[in-house]
Scaffold this active site. Structure first.
Site, PDB file in Angstrom:
ATOM      1  N   GLY A 169       0.820  -1.196   0.000  1.00  0.00           N
ATOM      2  CA  GLY A 169       0.000   0.000   0.000  1.00  0.00           C
ATOM      3  C   GLY A 169       0.859   1.253   0.000  1.00  0.00           C
ATOM      4  N   CYS A 170       0.212   2.384  -0.258  1.00  0.00           N
ATOM      5  CA  CYS A 170       0.960   3.631  -0.371  1.00  0.00           C
ATOM      6  C   CYS A 170       1.487   4.082   0.985  1.00  0.00           C
ATOM      7  CB  CYS A 170       0.087   4.703  -1.015  1.00  0.00           C
ATOM      8  SG  CYS A 170      -1.551   4.875  -0.287  1.00  0.00           S
TER       9      CYS A 170
END
EC number: 1.2.1.38
Lengths: 342, 342, 342, 342
Positions: free
Chosen positions: C148-149
């Site tokens: 994920g970011c």
């Protein structure tokens, strides 16, 4: 106290009406309806209103709208025309912020709005709520068609010239730019921050619904059909419309004086010095339209710049201005707003 | 009517004071000074004020400040300390929006602000103008040190916990984010739209001038020296501060009730329901500080979120609030502002 | 040439994959699917790709994905877990940009993502695609869970400290700020320009889905369970994540050297000089994570600042980096991107 | 390899040249000068360049510019005209991104730029670097006047119509909107985030320096003097120019075909389908000009929409395109850039 109801209060014109009416000394907010959000405190949806408005959205059936003095429709196009007749019959006055009553020619309306009109007869009775033009009729109106945002800026910009008959009315150009709130509080990909932010584009350049509304007005002021090219643009600001208007001069005059005289008694039109540049932020949150004139290289093209807040003078503020006029209140009551700058 | 003067009105706290005072029913704006812009109509620099304020900037010598009841200094750091003594001697009360009188320890002040202090004795007399803490002293104060923007948000967020002694005061963290107007109306490359727009960064993470001001306050509320890590960030919004505060719990309590009780009579502190997220736009243009609490996963870390408008509760609005208190006016007079949303 | 397919190309990670792969010298884009938009030229939806990509969206059934060497899933959570098994069985490698394979503990995943997992056995085989940690396993992986970011920025920031055992792993704090594109190309009111613009707020402060993903990683690096408080915020920029990390030191070291050594061979992690402030715009469009360290007042709190582009190093760029590693290509191929500044 | 020098690299056109040249396969960046910042690593000022460019700014005297094949002037107006002669004499070719050599009529130039011209004779030799018009002359040019940003968009939009003689050239209107980076990396109040953000305004509506440059070009294409009204606006985006052009038709033709044919071999002009709306973000960071046509209500007004990135096709990208042409390189080398969307 004027008893006020609002139908459809979950959009941007709705919350803006609430912001203005909450501080209006002569308005009593009675009900605000939303079928979908009935029961929710208004301030839960719009946290800026916490501590200022205690109302909850209520179901239209239980709103007691027929006991209001005036009902604002802050609804999508096509709603007010379904409900206005009944309210008017009970003596309630109606101000529609949508487009249902703006165009006198029903066929034109139906073509641009893509639906059957529900009450053509009411359109004929409706008063177009641009106080700078129709103040007298507004005083006694039962039904107000509140102008669109672009039409307000463009008409106020061209008005003195057309009334004076000093421009070639066949080649008017309105290059208009709007902030994204003009698209409403609707979940649409094109209005996302990551789409509309840091981006500039024209839209509907081949034909926008506000074109017939503007043309209708300009034709009236000119006394003859006008030819208008209207190109709207989406610009990454939240509030604000800037209209850049181009008109070819057919006669000479002191144009600055013309505008200043035309608007000298208008509390919400501010003519800037010749050659100035009105900024949208100077009217952010305010009901003012600021206008300035340019005559590039002293030629025969006049450039008019007009800036408004699309949610105030372009929608909810003008609606409250109309309410003030209709109820004999001072026209500026509750609208002495200073633009938020920076 | 309170006669008001403003020294140094060409910055953002200056125009914000003007916006607030122009509509304040008990304030009479007497003079606004600017050596550089003397003679220019205020509304030429700040077009939002057209039609609302007719004053011109005037030279400080000709401003007649000594006939005012109160003078606001909306000047850079280091100015008020040069001029306050003389005004105070004539009976004028002074509210300094800069940092000159905020830090009681002169050596600390001199270290962080990089200049010699001109009037250490006045600092001792100055009252720190955070009404939620010092309301009584403000009433009789002659000289107010109006709090900084970050310090206002951070102190209001930590205050109830430190007063109650429920957190480990040695490891407080304040991660704060500010809009770009906090940098002032100064021509600096770092604050350009093309630099600060569409960008996010921390700055002064190793030490910011507001750190000693916040620590001074928190130490007082805790009754013991605090350890604070304070990291400010620049975020691409115009107005607004959001402080995210982290405190390790050392005791149990109903924290939500603690905050609600502490602020129940405060007109400008709004404690949201537990688990809410205050948005800066909900206080855009308003004098409110909105606060919400979180306790992630029910652990022993409490997260406090606090949002203000840096130019209003973080500067000019709080200054007017202080003025109201000093002159026995209703504290909310002229400050019943609704955040501009959207 | 690596034959590449993309499932679900109508979102932001999809268009970003296209931007990167269109200029990748060793990738051949074979198909991009969208059930809804099948038949539409990709460049009609994403006009930046005009002249660069001639493909049309195609129906997943007709995409010939099983003839690809690798398929990227740029789909919402819950899609890849339905389709990966079949593709893997035909020898196609899979890189999932969503969360389906990120969390090894299926119960934890099901709790946070609110659905039944479709293929728990595949999760065990999946390699978490953070090259700075798992490069060797990625080389031979058949199935990549692309991080994920937020997890990318937070893990890269804490990693050297936890590996070295120099901080109190019980009280880690990650205060993270994301641009609005992180919310995806979905029509949602909260992500509208008029809602998210000129506004700052925290969200999911009591618990965000990326928390278990980050904790899983940090626990592995620390060799012991960590206590993490993670508060994400929405900031008005389009691209970018800035993580501000707080860790209490439990031992001394040359922390700057520690970070520089840990990342000295990493092509996409840039350790700035001690005391610097990484800006999100410096990595706009680039696959770089920039990191800087601060030790305020020389105390025992270390502050780590980490900036990435959420759509590149936080999603599609990292996915291409993983592809390069999987297929024995130079890791930086097609990713030598310079941030767009201004 | 082409040896390249840059004079004045601390502005936005400078950093953009660096971004493009750092990845250009046939350019070798030899020197970049800045008197003020001599000695500073370029990547310290522009952190996006870290890891991509190792150069330091150097003093012009020590830059060895006379050993370059080409020198770009990314300086304010008035600098290149002082230094070009000497460089040209040593055989170095010169591309000036400022305005010094754009206007052939020296008196006109002096009037609009407010200074004496230093080398009128060189102006006569300079080639106006709009490849879509002057490609052949550019091939052998020693001195290129790189076009302005507005002039590029406006000229490319009007060009096919004027060449074909199909519009009334006496009443051309160019309503143009620019991002704030167009104002340069100069510390000016008007370009601050808190001033230009969330704001829209026209500026220089009575006369802008780009007017004579545009008129000179249009007059040439039309073969007769044109009447142009040009109104520029400042819009809150970082990069991008959108020109909305209005021309009254005097003849009939397939206008869409006319544009498509005129630009069919142009690698950097993209004619969209009739009725489309080019977005500035679709060319963000790219060297492309996207154009679309509208004919509202089928009348005799043609509306042309043109979008460019002011720093790329409007400045540094076009300069590199000119360099490619001058040195016999493929025209698109190093310029195969995809717009960054979102």
């Amino acid at each position: 106290m004027v008893k006020v109801g609002i139908v459809g209060g979950t959009g941007y014109t709705g919350v803006e009406l609430l912001r203005l009416l909450a501080r209006h000394p002569q308005a009593e907010l009675v009900a605000i309806t939303s079928r979908k959000e009935a029961g929710m405190p208004v301030a839960d949806m719009f946290p800026n209103l916490r501590g200022h408005i205690d109302l909850r959205f209520c179901d239209p059936q239980e709103a007691g709208l027929d006991e209001c003095d005036v009902v604002f429709f802050a609804t999508p196009n096509g709603i007010a025309m379904q409900q206005a007749r009944e309210l008017l019959a009970t003596g309630v006055r109606v101000i529609d912020l949508a487009a249902d009553f703006r165009i006198q020619d029903i066929e034109v309306w139906q073509k641009w709005y893509g639906m059957e009109h529900a009450c053509a007869d009411l359109v004929a009775q409706a008063v177009y709520g641009l106080p700078e033009v129709n103040r007298e009729q507004i005083k006694t109106a039962r039904l107000i068609a509140n102008p669109g945002c672009y039409p307000t800026a463009v008409q106020l910009g061209f008005l003195p010239l057309l009334e004076a008959g000093l421009v070639d009315e066949r080649y008017l150009i309105a290059d208009a730019k709007s902030g994204v709130s003009g698209a409403g509080r609707k979940a649409e990909v094109g209005a996302l921050f990551a789409e509309a932010g840091d981006n500039f584009k024209a839209y509907a350049a081949s034909g926008h619904r506000h074109l017939p509304e503007i043309s209708q007005g300009l034709t009236r002021y000119a006394g003859t059909p006008v030819g208008l090219t209207f190109v709207p643009h989406l610009t990454p600001l939240i509030r604000g419309i800037h209209a850049t208007l181009y008109a070819r001069l057919t006669g000479e005059a002191d144009f600055q004086a013309l505008f200043e005289q035309r608007y000298q008694h208008e509390p919400f039109v501010d003519v800037l010095p010749f050659g100035a540049h009105p900024e949208t932020r100077s009217v952010r949150g305010a009901n003012t339209c600021r206008i300035a004139l340019h005559r590039p290289q002293g030629g025969d093209m006049l450039v008019i710049l007009a800036a408004i807040d699309n949610l105030v003078k372009g929608a909810s503020g003008q609606a409250v201005q109309n309410m003030n006029i209709m109820f004999g209140l001072p026209e500026t009551l509750g609208l002495e707003l200073i633009g938020l700058l920076p």
